[in-house]
Design a protein around this motif. Structure first.
Motif, mmCIF file in Angstrom:
data_model
loop_
_atom_site.group_PDB
_atom_site.id
_atom_site.type_symbol
_atom_site.label_atom_id
_atom_site.label_comp_id
_atom_site.label_asym_id
_atom_site.label_seq_id
_atom_site.Cartn_x
_atom_site.Cartn_y
_atom_site.Cartn_z
ATOM 1 N N THR A 133 0.828 -1.197 0.000
ATOM 2 C CA THR A 133 0.000 0.000 0.000
ATOM 3 C C THR A 133 0.867 1.254 0.000
ATOM 4 O OG1 THR A 133 -1.774 -1.116 1.188
ATOM 5 C CG2 THR A 133 -1.759 1.275 1.261
ATOM 6 N N THR A 141 -13.378 -5.380 1.809
ATOM 7 C CA THR A 141 -12.185 -4.664 2.269
ATOM 8 C C THR A 141 -11.074 -4.725 1.221
ATOM 9 O OG1 THR A 141 -11.485 -6.651 3.482
ATOM 10 C CG2 THR A 141 -12.678 -4.970 4.723
ATOM 11 N N GLU A 142 -11.052 -5.803 0.433
ATOM 12 C CA GLU A 142 -10.050 -5.894 -0.631
ATOM 13 C C GLU A 142 -10.255 -4.792 -1.666
ATOM 14 O OE1 GLU A 142 -11.803 -8.443 0.544
ATOM 15 O OE2 GLU A 142 -10.213 -9.620 1.533
ATOM 16 N N ASP A 152 -9.181 -1.551 -0.158
ATOM 17 C CA ASP A 152 -7.723 -1.442 -0.208
ATOM 18 C C ASP A 152 -7.261 -0.944 -1.577
ATOM 19 O OD1 ASP A 152 -7.419 -2.359 2.407
ATOM 20 O OD2 ASP A 152 -7.050 -4.437 1.796
ATOM 21 N N GLU A 153 -7.876 -1.467 -2.638
ATOM 22 C CA GLU A 153 -7.508 -1.037 -3.991
ATOM 23 C C GLU A 153 -7.845 0.437 -4.203
ATOM 24 O OE1 GLU A 153 -8.474 -3.660 -7.375
ATOM 25 O OE2 GLU A 153 -9.256 -5.054 -5.859
ATOM 26 N N TYR A 194 -8.022 2.695 -1.932
ATOM 27 C CA TYR A 194 -7.045 3.449 -1.137
ATOM 28 C C TYR A 194 -5.728 3.585 -1.884
ATOM 29 C CZ TYR A 194 -3.704 4.427 2.614
ATOM 30 O OH TYR A 194 -2.699 4.968 3.376
ATOM 31 N N GLU A 195 -5.272 2.505 -2.474
ATOM 32 C CA GLU A 195 -4.007 2.531 -3.201
ATOM 33 C C GLU A 195 -4.064 3.476 -4.396
ATOM 34 O OE1 GLU A 195 -3.139 -1.520 -4.107
ATOM 35 O OE2 GLU A 195 -2.918 -2.087 -1.994
ATOM 36 N N TRP A 241 -11.496 -0.772 10.025
ATOM 37 C CA TRP A 241 -10.650 -0.770 8.827
ATOM 38 C C TRP A 241 -9.935 0.569 8.666
ATOM 39 C CZ3 TRP A 241 -10.806 2.174 4.336
ATOM 40 C CH2 TRP A 241 -10.035 1.706 3.266
ATOM 41 N N LYS A 255 -5.831 1.423 8.786
ATOM 42 C CA LYS A 255 -5.127 2.155 7.729
ATOM 43 C C LYS A 255 -4.340 3.340 8.284
ATOM 44 C CE LYS A 255 -5.793 0.376 3.589
ATOM 45 N NZ LYS A 255 -5.726 -1.013 4.058
#
Length: 262
Positions: A2, A222-223, A226-227, A229-230, A256, A260
């Motif tokens: 990340t 959440t996956e 995460d993407e 967020y990236e 979550w 982060k």
């Protein structure tokens, strides 16, 4: 791996003002503030968007003024205000007033409008997608100019959140005026839209990093978060609706968010 973001991750909860009495809405606002949510949003409509179309429903801006008085930490705004429903200078004055009631916690979330029933029932001209976006482009400079004239001035430079993903008009308006851009994009779509937004920012002479990226979490894993967020998303929103506002997903996303930001 990340990529660290320049802003902390924030969580906004959109408390849909439908199918619930006022006490339930008020208690839910207090509950999400106590949980540590960053922003409480509502929406700017006059009728429910799901469930019984004649169900309970409350108006956006008067609720936001009440939220500003009852809370002390959480930010608030509409996700999003409909530009068509109120004179531009009036919108600016209302936003400034709620900003003072809240002590500088108001976010001016806005968009061009889309829900035809609101327009028909309340006597507004529906027009076209293009005409409504043109009106938003015309009105935002008026709103900003009115903020500069008001006495007293807003407590802070009121952040402008613009919702929508249209590539020819909406993202141009975002590049020109927004502090926050909100969409419902998947990671794949967001990657593309950010490229378009970057091009518009170059065109108008704006640094895209000045704009906070906001994305809806409803239905996401959440996956996927995460993407997002990236890709640069740091404001995530989750919608909840009456009559019984379920805070369990909110608590999960707070965990979550905190992971982060750790």
């Amino acid at each position: 791996m990340t990529t660290p973001q320049p802003r902390p991750v924030r969580l906004g909860v959109q408390i849909a003002p439908q199918h619930a009495d006022y006490t339930s809405i008020r208690n839910t606002v207090s509950a999400v503030e106590a949980l540590g949510v960053d922003i409480a949003f509502n929406w700017d409509h006059f009728y429910p968007l799901s469930g019984d179309p004649e169900g309970l429903h409350f108006e956006s801006w008067t609720l936001l003024a009440a939220w500003a008085e009852q809370t002390s930490v959480i930010e608030m705004g509409a996700l999003v205000n409909c530009n068509s429903y109120r004179n531009a200078d009036l919108q600016a004055d209302m936003a400034r007033t709620i900003d003072h009631i809240s002590g500088g916690r108001f976010i001016f979330g806005t968009g061009s409008g889309w829900f035809e029933r609101d327009y028909v029932e309340y006597g507004y001209e529906f027009g076209t997608v293009g005409s409504r976006l043109d009106a938003l482009a015309t009105d935002l400079p008026r709103i900003e100019a009115r903020w500069a004239k008001l006495n007293p001035a807003p407590v802070r430079d009121i952040p402008v959140l613009i919702g929508g993903g249209g590539e020819k008009k909406t993202l141009r308006i975002v590049a020109q005026h927004a502090d926050i851009w909100h969409s419902f994009s998947t990671p794949e779509v967001l990657a593309h839209k950010l490229g378009v937004l970057g091009t518009w920012c170059d065109t108008v002479g704006r640094d895209i990093t000045e704009i906070e990226i906001s994305t809806e979490l409803r239905g996401r894993t959440t996956e996927e978060a995460d993407e997002l967020y990236e890709l640069g998303t740091t404001l995530f929103t989750i919608g909840i609706s009456g009559p019984a506002y379920d805070l369990a997903p909110v608590e999960d996303w707070i965990a979550w968010r905190d992971a982060k930001n750790a």
